[in-house]
Design an enzyme around this catalytic site. Structure first.
Site, PDB file in Angstrom:
ATOM      1  N   ARG A  50       0.835  -1.302  -0.040  1.00 56.32           N
ATOM      2  CA  ARG A  50      -0.044   0.176   0.203  1.00 56.32           C
ATOM      3  C   ARG A  50       1.001   1.295   0.140  1.00 56.32           C
ATOM      4  O   ARG A  50       0.726   2.489  -0.706  1.00 56.32           O
ATOM      5  CB  ARG A  50      -1.014  -0.039   1.162  1.00 56.32           C
ATOM      6  CG  ARG A  50      -1.758   1.215   1.332  1.00 56.32           C
ATOM      7  CD  ARG A  50      -3.029   1.089   2.026  1.00 56.32           C
ATOM      8  NE  ARG A  50      -3.171   0.064   2.894  1.00 56.32           N
ATOM      9  CZ  ARG A  50      -2.749   0.156   4.271  1.00 56.32           C
ATOM     10  NH1 ARG A  50      -1.972   1.475   4.499  1.00 56.32           N
ATOM     11  NH2 ARG A  50      -2.927  -0.812   5.072  1.00 56.32           N
ATOM     12  N   TYR A 102     -14.033  17.537 -16.815  1.00 57.82           N
ATOM     13  CA  TYR A 102     -14.362  16.216 -16.922  1.00 57.82           C
ATOM     14  C   TYR A 102     -15.573  16.013 -16.014  1.00 57.82           C
ATOM     15  O   TYR A 102     -15.730  16.413 -14.739  1.00 57.82           O
ATOM     16  CB  TYR A 102     -13.383  15.347 -16.502  1.00 57.82           C
ATOM     17  CG  TYR A 102     -13.853  13.668 -16.186  1.00 57.82           C
ATOM     18  CD1 TYR A 102     -14.028  13.307 -17.605  1.00 57.82           C
ATOM     19  CD2 TYR A 102     -13.807  13.246 -15.111  1.00 57.82           C
ATOM     20  CE1 TYR A 102     -14.514  11.735 -17.367  1.00 57.82           C
ATOM     21  CE2 TYR A 102     -14.185  11.773 -15.035  1.00 57.82           C
ATOM     22  CZ  TYR A 102     -14.395  11.274 -16.215  1.00 57.82           C
ATOM     23  OH  TYR A 102     -14.728   9.792 -16.076  1.00 57.82           O
ATOM     24  N   ASP A 173      -5.357  19.320 -15.016  1.00 59.14           N
ATOM     25  CA  ASP A 173      -5.568  18.017 -15.520  1.00 59.14           C
ATOM     26  C   ASP A 173      -5.266  17.909 -16.713  1.00 59.14           C
ATOM     27  O   ASP A 173      -5.844  18.321 -17.667  1.00 59.14           O
ATOM     28  CB  ASP A 173      -7.062  17.695 -15.078  1.00 59.14           C
ATOM     29  CG  ASP A 173      -7.412  16.299 -15.538  1.00 59.14           C
ATOM     30  OD1 ASP A 173      -6.646  15.474 -16.456  1.00 59.14           O
ATOM     31  OD2 ASP A 173      -8.437  15.632 -15.315  1.00 59.14           O
ATOM     32  N   LYS A 198      -6.420   6.795 -19.978  1.00 58.70           N
ATOM     33  CA  LYS A 198      -6.647   7.358 -21.230  1.00 58.70           C
ATOM     34  C   LYS A 198      -5.343   7.186 -22.237  1.00 58.70           C
ATOM     35  O   LYS A 198      -4.728   6.169 -22.415  1.00 58.70           O
ATOM     36  CB  LYS A 198      -6.886   8.957 -21.332  1.00 58.70           C
ATOM     37  CG  LYS A 198      -8.129   8.990 -20.211  1.00 58.70           C
ATOM     38  CD  LYS A 198      -9.431   8.490 -20.599  1.00 58.70           C
ATOM     39  CE  LYS A 198     -10.268   8.295 -19.360  1.00 58.70           C
ATOM     40  NZ  LYS A 198     -10.745   9.573 -18.733  1.00 58.70           N
TER      41      LYS A 198
HETATM   42  C1  LIG Z   1     -11.442  10.007 -17.686  1.00 58.74           C
HETATM   43  C2  LIG Z   1     -10.865  11.349 -17.126  1.00 58.74           C
HETATM   44  C3  LIG Z   1     -10.843  11.530 -15.554  1.00 58.74           C
HETATM   45  C4  LIG Z   1     -11.141  10.335 -14.832  1.00 58.74           C
HETATM   46  O1  LIG Z   1     -10.066   9.233 -14.918  1.00 58.74           O
HETATM   47  P1  LIG Z   1     -10.451   7.677 -14.599  1.00 58.74           P
HETATM   48  O2  LIG Z   1      -9.332   7.113 -14.954  1.00 58.74           O
HETATM   49  O3  LIG Z   1     -11.753   7.359 -15.500  1.00 58.74           O
HETATM   50  O4  LIG Z   1     -11.011   7.634 -13.114  1.00 58.74           O
HETATM   51  C5  LIG Z   1     -10.134  12.711 -15.170  1.00 58.74           C
HETATM   52  N1  LIG Z   1     -10.131  13.589 -15.917  1.00 58.74           N
HETATM   53  C6  LIG Z   1     -10.189  13.633 -17.428  1.00 58.74           C
HETATM   54  C7  LIG Z   1      -9.777  14.846 -18.216  1.00 58.74           C
HETATM   55  C8  LIG Z   1     -10.579  12.562 -17.705  1.00 58.74           C
HETATM   56  O5  LIG Z   1     -10.784  12.597 -19.159  1.00 58.74           O
END
Ligand SMILES: *Cc1c(COP(=O)(O)O)cnc(C)c1O
Length: 392
Positions: A50, A102, A173, A198
């Site tokens: 962890r 998002y 982000d 992604k």
């Molecule tokens: C998909 C996404 C998230 C969340 O990520 P997960 O891996 O699905 O939890 C956060 N920010 C953006 C811009 C995203 O496209």
């Protein structure tokens, strides 16, 4: 010498690398929950997974290197990363967030962070005067650029100057562009977020998330939270993301090349009323992006003339999959209003311009001609449907 990012996707600079792991080219998966101690008060450097695991640590070093960060932390998903980040704030703290984020991040802020006493001002960061929203309790500015799904561009460097003047953290982000095309820390941001699900993973097969920091102090704080709350990425999933990253450069290039061709095609369609892609010279953020990024990415948002048309396109695409997510080798089409942004209030949907006529395309690495042919066939079907409807 600092190597190019394409090289850093594949090779992590290591000291004494041959001594470890028998020279294995692919980093081993340390599928272990715990570690034996050599003696009382002694440690191998790992005590319990962890806290840390060698495979996760290797991935974290790679991602830190790609974002030019001091440290990176790998989480079980992007949302786990963002939820852990929110632990650095206290009840009473105020955050300025971009109004077009998002949907999952907005859901977290609205339902969990607010409950924990944190307040937010949702601001169109590329248009409104940010300074007028700063209060005594303001602690951070949180943005995405390009935004999801409307592809608004914020000047990271300009915003970081405002953040520094007011002693605020700037959180970016960076999921939409990946570290291959944009490095916010180098533009003055303090923390970068990635949904590793992604582009970093890139194969639509693994969930992951990252926080990348520019300071040791912040990294220590976040390491305490990951150890305490336990949202760290598993060894096997760490390995999958590491494997994905090896092809990040070539995937980003090919996806962007396909995107440019699809944009050109979409611009010619009479059923398409607007194509939103920052690579188009008339996009309001085009110049800023040219300055702060190395590419425009592979996400296109487009508006069609009719809701039925949008839905028929979704039902008739065959190679392109109708699915939520982005950043993988497969081209996906998303319907933001019922998928990624379903939990937004009607007011915010309207403010951001997310209607039933908005479609989002995450372009993959298939042959561009096949993708265009797929779109063309779906558009013809959708037009037939509209024609039939008008006839009766
Ligand atoms: C998909 C996404 C998230 C969340 O990520 P997960 O891996 O699905 O939890 C956060 N920010 C953006 C811009 C995203 O496209």
């Amino acid at each position: 010498m600092k190597t190019d990012i394409s090289t850093r996707c594949i090779h992590l600079k290591q000291t004494n690398k041959h001594a470890k792991h028998f020279g294995a080219i692919s980093y081993p998966i340390y599928q272990t929950a715990t570690y034996a101690h050599p003696g009382v008060g002694q440690t191998t450097g790992y005590d319990y997974s962890r806290l840390q695991n060698p495979t996760r640590e290797q991935l974290e070093k790679i991602v830190a290197s790609l974002e030019d960060g001091v440290d990176a932390l790998a989480f079980s998903s992007g949302m786990a990363a963002i939820a852990t980040l929110m632990e650095i704030f206290e009840p009473g703290d105020h955050l300025i967030i971009d109004s077009d984020l998002y949907g999952g991040s907005i859901r977290l802020f609205d339902n969990i962070s607010r409950k924990n006493g944190i307040t937010f001002s949702a601001v169109d960061c590329c248009q409104e005067n940010i300074v007028s929203y700063i209060k005594d309790e303001t602690k951070a500015i949180y943005i995405e650029t390009p935004t999801n799904p409307m592809m608004n561009i914020t000047d990271i460097e300009a915003l970081s100057k405002i953040a520094k003047q007011h002693a605020l953290l700037l959180v970016v982000d960076n999921t939409f562009l990946s570290p291959y095309f944009q490095n916010p820390l180098n533009l003055g941001a303090d923390i970068v977020i990635h949904s590793g699900t992604k582009y970093l993973g890139g194969h639509n097969d693994t969930l992951a998330g990252f926080l990348i920091t520019s300071s040791h102090k912040m990294s220590e704080k976040l390491r305490f939270f990951i150890k305490t709350t336990g949202a760290g990425l598993s060894p096997f999933d760490s390995w999958l993301i590491m494997r994905g990253i090896k092809t990040l450069a070539i995937r980003m290039e090919k996806a962007q090349e396909n995107t440019l061709k699809i944009v050109d095609w979409l611009l010619l369609q009479k059923s398409v009323s607007k194509v939103i892609y920052p690579g188009i010279a008339t996009h309001p953020g085009h110049q800023v992006m040219k300055k702060q990024s190395r590419g425009f990415g592979a996400i296109i948002t487009f508006l069609v003339n009719d809701k039925t048309f949008a839905q028929e396109v979704l039902e008739n695409i065959k190679i392109i999959q109708f699915a939520e997510s982005l950043g993988g080798v497969e081209t996906l089409m998303t319907y933001p209003i019922t998928q990624t942004h379903a939990d937004l209030s009607p007011k915010l949907l309207e403010k951001n311009g997310i209607t039933e006529k908005v479609l989002r395309l995450s372009v993959g690495i298939e042959a561009a001609d096949d993708l265009i042919a797929d779109l063309q066939a779906a558009f013809i079907k959708a037009e037939e449907k509209l024609y039939e409807r008008k006839k009766y």
